[in-house]
Design an enzyme around this catalytic site. Structure first.
Site, PDB file in Angstrom:
ATOM      1  CG  HIS A  37       2.724  -0.484  16.743  1.00 23.84           C
ATOM      2  ND1 HIS A  37       2.532  -1.843  16.638  1.00 23.84           N
ATOM      3  CD2 HIS A  37       2.143   0.064  15.638  1.00 23.84           C
ATOM      4  CE1 HIS A  37       1.865  -2.094  15.539  1.00 23.84           C
ATOM      5  NE2 HIS A  37       1.617  -0.964  14.907  1.00 23.84           N
ATOM      6  CB  CYS A  70      -1.388  -1.417  16.441  1.00 25.19           C
ATOM      7  SG  CYS A  70      -1.676  -1.929  14.744  1.00 25.19           S
ATOM      8  CG  ASN A  77       1.942  -3.296  11.975  1.00 26.59           C
ATOM      9  OD1 ASN A  77       1.620  -3.839  13.028  1.00 26.59           O
ATOM     10  ND2 ASN A  77       1.443  -2.136  11.583  1.00 26.59           N
TER      11      ASN A  77
HETATM   12  O1  UT7 Z   1      -0.004  -0.185  12.729  1.00 30.19           O
HETATM   13  C1  UT7 Z   1      -1.086   0.609  12.323  1.00 30.19           C
HETATM   14  C2  UT7 Z   1      -0.655   1.960  11.994  1.00 30.19           C
HETATM   15  N1  UT7 Z   1      -0.006   1.984  10.709  1.00 30.19           N
HETATM   16  C3  UT7 Z   1       0.824   2.956  10.448  1.00 30.19           C
HETATM   17  O2  UT7 Z   1       1.094   3.766  11.293  1.00 30.19           O
HETATM   18  C4  UT7 Z   1       1.397   3.051   9.059  1.00 30.19           C
HETATM   19  C5  UT7 Z   1       1.872   4.459   8.811  1.00 30.19           C
HETATM   20  N2  UT7 Z   1       2.250   4.712   7.447  1.00 30.19           N
HETATM   21  C6  UT7 Z   1       3.392   4.231   6.873  1.00 30.19           C
HETATM   22  O3  UT7 Z   1       4.128   3.503   7.504  1.00 30.19           O
HETATM   23  C7  UT7 Z   1       3.737   4.674   5.475  1.00 30.19           C
HETATM   24  O4  UT7 Z   1       2.891   5.735   5.093  1.00 30.19           O
HETATM   25  C8  UT7 Z   1       3.634   3.530   4.429  1.00 30.19           C
HETATM   26  C9  UT7 Z   1       4.754   2.526   4.651  1.00 30.19           C
HETATM   27  C10 UT7 Z   1       2.303   2.841   4.525  1.00 30.19           C
HETATM   28  C11 UT7 Z   1       3.796   4.087   3.011  1.00 30.19           C
HETATM   29  O5  UT7 Z   1       5.006   4.800   2.903  1.00 30.19           O
HETATM   30  P1  UT7 Z   1       5.037   6.254   2.244  1.00 30.19           P
HETATM   31  O6  UT7 Z   1       6.422   6.696   2.237  1.00 30.19           O
HETATM   32  O7  UT7 Z   1       4.032   7.086   2.994  1.00 30.19           O
HETATM   33  O8  UT7 Z   1       4.584   5.959   0.782  1.00 30.19           O
HETATM   34  P2  UT7 Z   1       3.319   6.504  -0.022  1.00 30.19           P
HETATM   35  O9  UT7 Z   1       2.079   5.859   0.460  1.00 30.19           O
HETATM   36  O10 UT7 Z   1       3.384   7.989  -0.054  1.00 30.19           O
HETATM   37  O11 UT7 Z   1       3.645   5.978  -1.475  1.00 30.19           O
HETATM   38  C12 UT7 Z   1       4.769   6.466  -2.219  1.00 30.19           C
HETATM   39  C13 UT7 Z   1       4.793   5.772  -3.555  1.00 30.19           C
HETATM   40  C14 UT7 Z   1       3.476   5.807  -4.287  1.00 30.19           C
HETATM   41  O12 UT7 Z   1       3.748   5.941  -5.663  1.00 30.19           O
HETATM   42  P3  UT7 Z   1       3.616   7.364  -6.397  1.00 30.19           P
HETATM   43  O13 UT7 Z   1       2.202   7.791  -6.202  1.00 30.19           O
HETATM   44  O14 UT7 Z   1       4.582   8.264  -5.668  1.00 30.19           O
HETATM   45  O15 UT7 Z   1       3.980   7.055  -7.793  1.00 30.19           O
HETATM   46  C15 UT7 Z   1       2.891   4.442  -4.031  1.00 30.19           C
HETATM   47  O16 UT7 Z   1       2.001   4.034  -5.044  1.00 30.19           O
HETATM   48  O17 UT7 Z   1       5.114   4.383  -3.378  1.00 30.19           O
HETATM   49  C16 UT7 Z   1       4.126   3.585  -4.027  1.00 30.19           C
HETATM   50  N3  UT7 Z   1       3.981   2.353  -3.269  1.00 30.19           N
HETATM   51  C17 UT7 Z   1       4.755   1.275  -3.485  1.00 30.19           C
HETATM   52  N4  UT7 Z   1       5.753   1.053  -4.355  1.00 30.19           N
HETATM   53  C18 UT7 Z   1       6.352  -0.146  -4.314  1.00 30.19           C
HETATM   54  C19 UT7 Z   1       3.116   2.079  -2.258  1.00 30.19           C
HETATM   55  N5  UT7 Z   1       3.312   0.822  -1.822  1.00 30.19           N
HETATM   56  C20 UT7 Z   1       4.316   0.314  -2.560  1.00 30.19           C
HETATM   57  C21 UT7 Z   1       4.975  -0.920  -2.582  1.00 30.19           C
HETATM   58  N6  UT7 Z   1       5.986  -1.101  -3.448  1.00 30.19           N
HETATM   59  N7  UT7 Z   1       4.665  -1.925  -1.741  1.00 30.19           N
END
Ligand code: UT7
Length: 325
Positions: free
Chosen positions: A252, A113, A282
């Site tokens: 980004h 990225c 993204n």
């Molecule tokens: O460009 C390259 C660099 N990329 C980045 O910098 C990405 C950085 N990271 C992020 O933007 C965020 O961490 C994400 C958007 C990827 C995820 O957001 P988060 O707030 O960190 O969520 P999480 O991974 O902690 O997941 C929270 C919950 C989980 O469920 P439980 O374990 O709390 O029951 C996931 O399973 O949300 C669940 N989850 C979803 N639920 C509905 C994960 N993806 C989804 C989804 N829809 N698409």
């Protein structure tokens, strides 16, 4: 006084839109989750025969048109991509053919990225050294081919697209006043492609699960905030520009919450950040390039404005520059 600057910008976006509501029908997710956790509402998906090089060529053509230049005048082409059509030839050579830039050298850079700013920094050095007079820099990615469309943790985040600029000499105290590129290979496991076999979007419901992009979102989130806030500060200091004199920050576009946290950590009001993640998700290397294009088009960036471009991605790689428009 002269400096290397951005002479023009261009972009290309596939026409097919994939909304959060479409994704609700494909995986266990919701529009509400995607919008609140990321800010994304929809993204563009390239068709099967719309290759990374096609998107890159579209963006390149627009940048050339806006610079009022022919392909033959371009001396260097650098393409930032981590989703090339194939291992070789490079996307840069394909773009060279598409725009008839028969006098150019051409190669790709791989910096996820952060690729657009890595490529821009590289091109600037070639121009400063006197080896080339100008350069076409393009960022293009087709991550729809690298996603596991059964993995809700990644498939909702990305989209396809391309952005481009022509670099050359500019007069006065304008142009790319400072730059910063950095890598932290020790964190290579935070985001990577597990193996290369593509799973096209339209095969969503096939039983076989083939992991592709693997991402540890929360760890990446923290690193993204730290390195982008630091990068913005570094390039402002190097250029001798106070942060309050920065008119626009083009970051980004990985997550709207990352952008909020970067704004807070860097001490720059969020209103100064240009954000279009809601429309495209993204788009990896292309994200900052498309955002810069739109910021210019929408009049958010005007002559004499100090603009910071800042990126972060898998590698981990981070980059920033300060451009006086
Ligand atoms: O460009 C390259 C660099 N990329 C980045 O910098 C990405 C950085 N990271 C992020 O933007 C965020 O961490 C994400 C958007 C990827 C995820 O957001 P988060 O707030 O960190 O969520 P999480 O991974 O902690 O997941 C929270 C919950 C989980 O469920 P439980 O374990 O709390 O029951 C996931 O399973 O949300 C669940 N989850 C979803 N639920 C509905 C994960 N993806 C989804 C989804 N829809 N698409």
């Amino acid at each position: 006084m002269k400096n290397v600057g951005i002479l023009s910008v261009g972009h290309y976006l596939p026409s097919r839109k994939l909304t959060n509501l479409d994704l609700e029908k494909m995986v266990e997710t919701s529009d509400e989750w995607i919008v609140t956790r990321t800010g994304i509402k929809e993204r563009r998906i390239a068709s099967q025969d719309e290759l990374t090089s096609d998107m890159a060529s579209g963006a390149a053509r627009e940048a050339l048109k806006n610079a009022e230049m022919d392909g033959e005048e371009i001396e260097l082409i650098i393409i930032a991509t981590t989703s090339p059509d194939s291992n070789f030839p490079s996307v840069a050579c394909k773009v060279q053919k598409a725009i008839n830039a028969k006098n150019a050298a051409a190669f790709d850079v791989s910096a996820a990225c952060s690729g657009y700013l890595y490529a821009m920094t590289t091109a600037k050095q070639y121009i400063l050294s006197g080896m080339f007079k100008n350069a076409l820099v393009v960022a293009a990615d087709k991550f729809s081919n690298l996603l596991d469309w059964n993995d809700r943790g990644t498939c909702v985040l990305f989209g396809d697209g391309a952005g481009a600029c022509v670099l050359g000499w500019v007069r006065g105290n304008h142009g790319i006043l400072s730059d910063h590129i950095h890598a932290q290979g020790k964190h290579d496991e935070m985001m990577y492609v597990d193996h290369e076999e593509p799973v096209p979007l339209d095969q969503t419901h096939q039983k076989m699960r083939k992991p592709h992009i693997i991402m540890h979102g929360q760890e990446l989130f923290k690193e993204a905030v730290t390195s982008m806030a630091e990068g913005a500060g570094i390039v402002a200091k190097k250029a001798g520009v106070k942060l309050e004199d920065v008119k626009c920050v083009v970051p980004h576009q990985a997550n709207d919450r990352i952008i909020s946290a970067v704004a807070k950590k860097a001490g720059i009001p969020k209103e100064k950040f240009f954000i279009n993640i809601h429309k495209y998700g993204n788009t990896s290397a292309a994200a900052v390039a498309i955002a810069l294009y739109e910021a210019v088009q929408e009049g958010r960036i005007k002559k004499n404005d100090n603009v910071i471009l800042v990126t972060f991605g898998a590698g981990l790689v981070s980059a920033a520059n300060l451009v006086r428009w």
